[in-house]
Design a protein around this motif. Sequence first.
Motif, PDB file in Angstrom:
ATOM      1  N   VAL A 135       0.866  -1.184   0.000  1.00 42.29           N
ATOM      2  CA  VAL A 135       0.000   0.000   0.000  1.00 42.29           C
ATOM      3  C   VAL A 135       0.897   1.227   0.000  1.00 42.29           C
ATOM      4  O   VAL A 135       1.795   1.340   0.837  1.00 42.29           O
ATOM      5  CB  VAL A 135      -0.932   0.026   1.224  1.00 42.29           C
ATOM      6  CG1 VAL A 135      -1.819   1.274   1.186  1.00 42.29           C
ATOM      7  CG2 VAL A 135      -1.793  -1.228   1.277  1.00 42.29           C
ATOM      8  N   VAL A 136       0.690   2.152  -0.934  1.00 41.77           N
ATOM      9  CA  VAL A 136       1.464   3.389  -1.001  1.00 41.77           C
ATOM     10  C   VAL A 136       0.506   4.571  -1.039  1.00 41.77           C
ATOM     11  O   VAL A 136      -0.691   4.413  -1.314  1.00 41.77           O
ATOM     12  CB  VAL A 136       2.391   3.415  -2.241  1.00 41.77           C
ATOM     13  CG1 VAL A 136       3.376   2.259  -2.202  1.00 41.77           C
ATOM     14  CG2 VAL A 136       1.574   3.379  -3.535  1.00 41.77           C
ATOM     15  N   ARG A 137       1.035   5.760  -0.772  1.00 43.06           N
ATOM     16  CA  ARG A 137       0.211   6.955  -0.873  1.00 43.06           C
ATOM     17  C   ARG A 137      -0.187   7.188  -2.325  1.00 43.06           C
ATOM     18  O   ARG A 137       0.488   6.766  -3.257  1.00 43.06           O
ATOM     19  CB  ARG A 137       0.963   8.170  -0.310  1.00 43.06           C
ATOM     20  CG  ARG A 137       1.231   8.095   1.176  1.00 43.06           C
ATOM     21  CD  ARG A 137      -0.049   8.001   2.004  1.00 43.06           C
ATOM     22  NE  ARG A 137      -0.844   9.221   1.923  1.00 43.06           N
ATOM     23  CZ  ARG A 137      -0.706  10.259   2.736  1.00 43.06           C
ATOM     24  NH1 ARG A 137       0.210  10.230   3.696  1.00 43.06           N
ATOM     25  NH2 ARG A 137      -1.475  11.324   2.606  1.00 43.06           N
ATOM     26  N   HIS A 138      -1.291   7.890  -2.485  1.00 42.58           N
ATOM     27  CA  HIS A 138      -1.864   8.095  -3.814  1.00 42.58           C
ATOM     28  C   HIS A 138      -1.096   9.190  -4.556  1.00 42.58           C
ATOM     29  O   HIS A 138      -1.614  10.295  -4.833  1.00 42.58           O
ATOM     30  CB  HIS A 138      -3.343   8.451  -3.682  1.00 42.58           C
ATOM     31  CG  HIS A 138      -4.096   8.434  -4.978  1.00 42.58           C
ATOM     32  ND1 HIS A 138      -4.326   7.284  -5.696  1.00 42.58           N
ATOM     33  CD2 HIS A 138      -4.681   9.444  -5.694  1.00 42.58           C
ATOM     34  CE1 HIS A 138      -5.024   7.580  -6.781  1.00 42.58           C
ATOM     35  NE2 HIS A 138      -5.238   8.890  -6.812  1.00 42.58           N
ATOM     36  N   ARG A 139       0.159   8.868  -4.908  1.00 44.91           N
ATOM     37  CA  ARG A 139       1.018   9.789  -5.633  1.00 44.91           C
ATOM     38  C   ARG A 139       1.719   9.021  -6.745  1.00 44.91           C
ATOM     39  O   ARG A 139       2.173   7.892  -6.543  1.00 44.91           O
ATOM     40  CB  ARG A 139       2.055  10.424  -4.697  1.00 44.91           C
ATOM     41  CG  ARG A 139       1.440  11.279  -3.597  1.00 44.91           C
ATOM     42  CD  ARG A 139       2.462  11.744  -2.611  1.00 44.91           C
ATOM     43  NE  ARG A 139       1.846  12.507  -1.529  1.00 44.91           N
ATOM     44  CZ  ARG A 139       2.469  12.835  -0.399  1.00 44.91           C
ATOM     45  NH1 ARG A 139       3.736  12.460  -0.218  1.00 44.91           N
ATOM     46  NH2 ARG A 139       1.840  13.531   0.537  1.00 44.91           N
ATOM     47  N   ALA A 140       1.825   9.659  -7.893  1.00 48.23           N
ATOM     48  CA  ALA A 140       2.357   8.969  -9.072  1.00 48.23           C
ATOM     49  C   ALA A 140       3.760   8.435  -8.852  1.00 48.23           C
ATOM     50  O   ALA A 140       4.073   7.306  -9.235  1.00 48.23           O
ATOM     51  CB  ALA A 140       2.326   9.911 -10.276  1.00 48.23           C
ATOM     52  N   GLU A 141       4.653   9.224  -8.222  1.00 50.71           N
ATOM     53  CA  GLU A 141       6.040   8.779  -8.061  1.00 50.71           C
ATOM     54  C   GLU A 141       6.146   7.588  -7.124  1.00 50.71           C
ATOM     55  O   GLU A 141       6.945   6.665  -7.344  1.00 50.71           O
ATOM     56  CB  GLU A 141       6.920   9.937  -7.581  1.00 50.71           C
ATOM     57  CG  GLU A 141       6.635  10.461  -6.195  1.00 50.71           C
ATOM     58  CD  GLU A 141       5.504  11.481  -6.110  1.00 50.71           C
ATOM     59  OE1 GLU A 141       5.335  12.094  -5.036  1.00 50.71           O
ATOM     60  OE2 GLU A 141       4.798  11.655  -7.128  1.00 50.71           O
ATOM     61  N   MET A 142       5.336   7.546  -6.063  1.00 50.36           N
ATOM     62  CA  MET A 142       5.376   6.420  -5.126  1.00 50.36           C
ATOM     63  C   MET A 142       4.783   5.170  -5.771  1.00 50.36           C
ATOM     64  O   MET A 142       5.290   4.060  -5.595  1.00 50.36           O
ATOM     65  CB  MET A 142       4.632   6.791  -3.840  1.00 50.36           C
ATOM     66  CG  MET A 142       5.249   7.966  -3.096  1.00 50.36           C
ATOM     67  SD  MET A 142       4.376   8.374  -1.564  1.00 50.36           S
ATOM     68  CE  MET A 142       4.824   6.977  -0.547  1.00 50.36           C
ATOM     69  N   LEU A 143       3.724   5.354  -6.509  1.00 51.47           N
ATOM     70  CA  LEU A 143       3.103   4.217  -7.193  1.00 51.47           C
ATOM     71  C   LEU A 143       4.022   3.669  -8.279  1.00 51.47           C
ATOM     72  O   LEU A 143       4.147   2.444  -8.455  1.00 51.47           O
ATOM     73  CB  LEU A 143       1.756   4.643  -7.786  1.00 51.47           C
ATOM     74  CG  LEU A 143       0.950   3.586  -8.548  1.00 51.47           C
ATOM     75  CD1 LEU A 143       0.744   2.339  -7.711  1.00 51.47           C
ATOM     76  CD2 LEU A 143      -0.398   4.167  -8.978  1.00 51.47           C
ATOM     77  N   ALA A 144       4.720   4.552  -8.986  1.00 53.62           N
ATOM     78  CA  ALA A 144       5.645   4.112 -10.037  1.00 53.62           C
ATOM     79  C   ALA A 144       6.752   3.239  -9.454  1.00 53.62           C
ATOM     80  O   ALA A 144       7.111   2.203 -10.034  1.00 53.62           O
ATOM     81  CB  ALA A 144       6.233   5.321 -10.752  1.00 53.62           C
ATOM     82  N   LYS A 145       7.294   3.652  -8.312  1.00 52.84           N
ATOM     83  CA  LYS A 145       8.355   2.852  -7.687  1.00 52.84           C
ATOM     84  C   LYS A 145       7.834   1.492  -7.245  1.00 52.84           C
ATOM     85  O   LYS A 145       8.490   0.456  -7.421  1.00 52.84           O
ATOM     86  CB  LYS A 145       8.954   3.583  -6.491  1.00 52.84           C
ATOM     87  CG  LYS A 145      10.141   2.843  -5.862  1.00 52.84           C
ATOM     88  CD  LYS A 145      10.741   3.617  -4.722  1.00 52.84           C
ATOM     89  CE  LYS A 145      12.020   2.921  -4.222  1.00 52.84           C
ATOM     90  NZ  LYS A 145      11.822   1.492  -3.909  1.00 52.84           N
ATOM     91  N   ALA A 146       6.617   1.475  -6.677  1.00 55.31           N
ATOM     92  CA  ALA A 146       6.030   0.205  -6.239  1.00 55.31           C
ATOM     93  C   ALA A 146       5.814  -0.726  -7.423  1.00 55.31           C
ATOM     94  O   ALA A 146       6.033  -1.945  -7.316  1.00 55.31           O
ATOM     95  CB  ALA A 146       4.718   0.461  -5.508  1.00 55.31           C
ATOM     96  N   LEU A 147       5.400  -0.185  -8.550  1.00 54.41           N
ATOM     97  CA  LEU A 147       5.211  -1.007  -9.747  1.00 54.41           C
ATOM     98  C   LEU A 147       6.545  -1.577 -10.227  1.00 54.41           C
ATOM     99  O   LEU A 147       6.637  -2.747 -10.611  1.00 54.41           O
ATOM    100  CB  LEU A 147       4.564  -0.175 -10.854  1.00 54.41           C
ATOM    101  CG  LEU A 147       3.094   0.202 -10.656  1.00 54.41           C
ATOM    102  CD1 LEU A 147       2.675   1.262 -11.665  1.00 54.41           C
ATOM    103  CD2 LEU A 147       2.196  -1.020 -10.765  1.00 54.41           C
TER     104      LEU A 147
END
Length: 335
Positions: A211-223
């Motif tokens: 689960v990550v915060r709803h931010r593009a950069e954090m989601l990109a890293k998780a992906l």
Amino acid sequence: MKFGPVPVAEAEGAYLAHGRVASDPANPESLVYTIPKGTRLTAQHLDDLTKNDVTDVIVARLEPGDLHEDEAAARIAAALCGPGLEAGEAATGRVNLRATSSGIVVVDAAAIDVINRINPAITVATVPEWARLGPRGLAVTVKIIPFAAPEQDVEEACTRGAGAVRLLEGQIASASLIETSVDAAEPSDKGRRSVKGRLDQFSVLLSERVVVRHRAEMLAKALTDAPGELLLILTGSATSDGEDVAPAAVRAAGGEVLHYGMPVDPGNLLFLGRIGERPVIGLPGCARSPALNGADWVMERVICGVPLEQIDIAGMGVGGLLKEIPSRPRPRDAQ
């Protein structure tokens, strides 16, 4: 094939069209028995019918060039049967094709239509294309309506329908689900449980929760860091545009978005993309419910190896108005 009433004395070798009651002289405790429909009548049958005062019967007589219903159905079923399916035994002119494992059904609809127009005696019914089946799930039934069909028509059906139905089995072994949260609170695991239930149907292993915060950069890293062969995104706030947070994160991770939105309700706010060789599905909020929604159709095809460019999301509108889920924020009837 000839069909109609004949005197009992002339019915030997014909197929009984309707069950009839006959005497059974060999069984004094049960003076009557029923000869079932479809029975090929023997001399003993005729004798027993006569003892029960039956004078005529309605029968079917095969002529040269006819195939018995069971043989005709078996031949057509064997021709239709593609990979992932197996044919059962013929009975009363019917043969079923069943799945050998979990998968989705691919149907050559044009071929099935041709077969069903060759002769009204020959019928083939299938589940809808892309239907998901479990092991032993029924995919096709072949039914010969009368007691026989012309062999030349059966052979034409076999030729036109060769391999017309097959089962695509799962091709992906693992998946990662990335969830986002719009605030510091961790979201409910309801969505993860629903997604896992869908993946379990194809024996796809779901990796550890992220689960990550709803931010593009954090989601990109998780992906980028996710281990799964299939990447799934379930955002805390709906993806409202092709440039929204989740699609932007896919691009930031070096991927591409192939399609945003779908004409299936529930399921409108889905997107499909890829990062390298790994498919990415941005799930709509309705995926939190185990009820059928558009995400099921896309996930199943991706898992079963349908190339992303061949998943015709825009063509899913006919039949895409699905049952509304109880948790929908804005029910249809209220709009």
